[in-house]
Scaffold this motif. Sequence first.
Motif, PDB file in Angstrom:
ATOM      1  N   ALA A  23       0.688  -1.348   0.232  1.00 25.96           N
ATOM      2  CA  ALA A  23       0.125  -0.287  -0.388  1.00 25.96           C
ATOM      3  C   ALA A  23       0.897   1.191   0.115  1.00 25.96           C
ATOM      4  O   ALA A  23       0.578   2.273  -0.619  1.00 25.96           O
ATOM      5  N   THR A  27       0.201   3.595  -3.014  1.00 23.29           N
ATOM      6  CA  THR A  27      -0.118   5.443  -3.008  1.00 23.29           C
ATOM      7  C   THR A  27       1.236   6.092  -3.456  1.00 23.29           C
ATOM      8  O   THR A  27       0.678   6.723  -3.927  1.00 23.29           O
ATOM      9  N   THR A  31      -0.070   8.774  -6.445  1.00 22.38           N
ATOM     10  CA  THR A  31      -0.058  10.192  -5.724  1.00 22.38           C
ATOM     11  C   THR A  31       1.018  11.322  -6.646  1.00 22.38           C
ATOM     12  O   THR A  31       0.788  11.891  -6.780  1.00 22.38           O
ATOM     13  N   GLY A  61      -2.978  11.314   4.758  1.00 21.33           N
ATOM     14  CA  GLY A  61      -1.846  10.546   5.082  1.00 21.33           C
ATOM     15  C   GLY A  61      -1.875  10.365   6.622  1.00 21.33           C
ATOM     16  O   GLY A  61      -1.856   9.459   7.316  1.00 21.33           O
ATOM     17  N   ALA A  91      -0.913   3.138   3.328  1.00 19.64           N
ATOM     18  CA  ALA A  91      -1.478   4.335   1.805  1.00 19.64           C
ATOM     19  C   ALA A  91      -0.941   5.672   2.792  1.00 19.64           C
ATOM     20  O   ALA A  91      -0.735   6.267   2.311  1.00 19.64           O
ATOM     21  N   LEU A  95       1.447   8.497   1.413  1.00 21.49           N
ATOM     22  CA  LEU A  95       1.689  10.177   1.035  1.00 21.49           C
ATOM     23  C   LEU A  95       2.289  11.041   2.243  1.00 21.49           C
ATOM     24  O   LEU A  95       2.227  12.148   1.470  1.00 21.49           O
TER      25      LEU A  95
END
Length: 245
Positions: A23, A27, A31, A61, A91, A95
């Motif tokens: 993840a 992510t 992103t 995040g 995830a 972020l």
Amino acid sequence: MGHWWFRNIVEPGKLPLLLALAAFVLTFAFTRAVTRLIRAGKGPFRNVTPGGVHVHHVVPGVCLMVVGGFTTIAGGRQGVGSGIAAVLFGAGTGLVLDEFALILHFGDVYWTEEGTKSVEIVIVTAALVALILGSFLPFGVNELGPDEARDRLNVVRTAGLNFLLALIALAKGKVRMAVIGVLVPFVALFGAVRLARPNSPWARRCYRRRPRARARAALRARRHDQRWSGLRRKAEHLIGGAPSR
């Protein structure tokens, strides 16, 4: 493959860690793709600016990390809930670390040269988590035979020595070499035996009364940066996007 998967991932309880790592990487990749499209003015994506305030993706995040982290602590490492919590945490970490440079510099440096530090910290984090995930530590594995236990302990001893060399390389200011050396044998050894960078903790302590060593370290660091900095920047720009001029 099924036996290896059960013995080294499922039985020791590493499945949530694997899900978190997947993840995290996905992510970050998604992103970066979205932010590059926004920067180029392509696609349906736009910056989120309610009331004229630009909401950076570090905000959701942090929320995902909080939810995933506390859920993991509350639920343990088994079951569907732990897997979902691991995905949320991974995830969220992706972020947050994608905007690591903004937190470090306390400013919007995402598309500047300073912003490439986010790419570096993401690569370092992914490498270290992959090392933990891929290690063959005997903890959590049941009914180890003598041969398997011996093989695993040999791997642990080798990894421990390699990690010690990586720490020495880190003290010498060779951060990237130390990280790569944790995963790749002999890289850490190479970094540990060579001269330290002039501003590293090792140089400040061990070269304090050795002016010739300080001069050689400065000369070598300058030559190294001239040779490799351009290539490193190109790789970082390829992953994260080129900074604005």
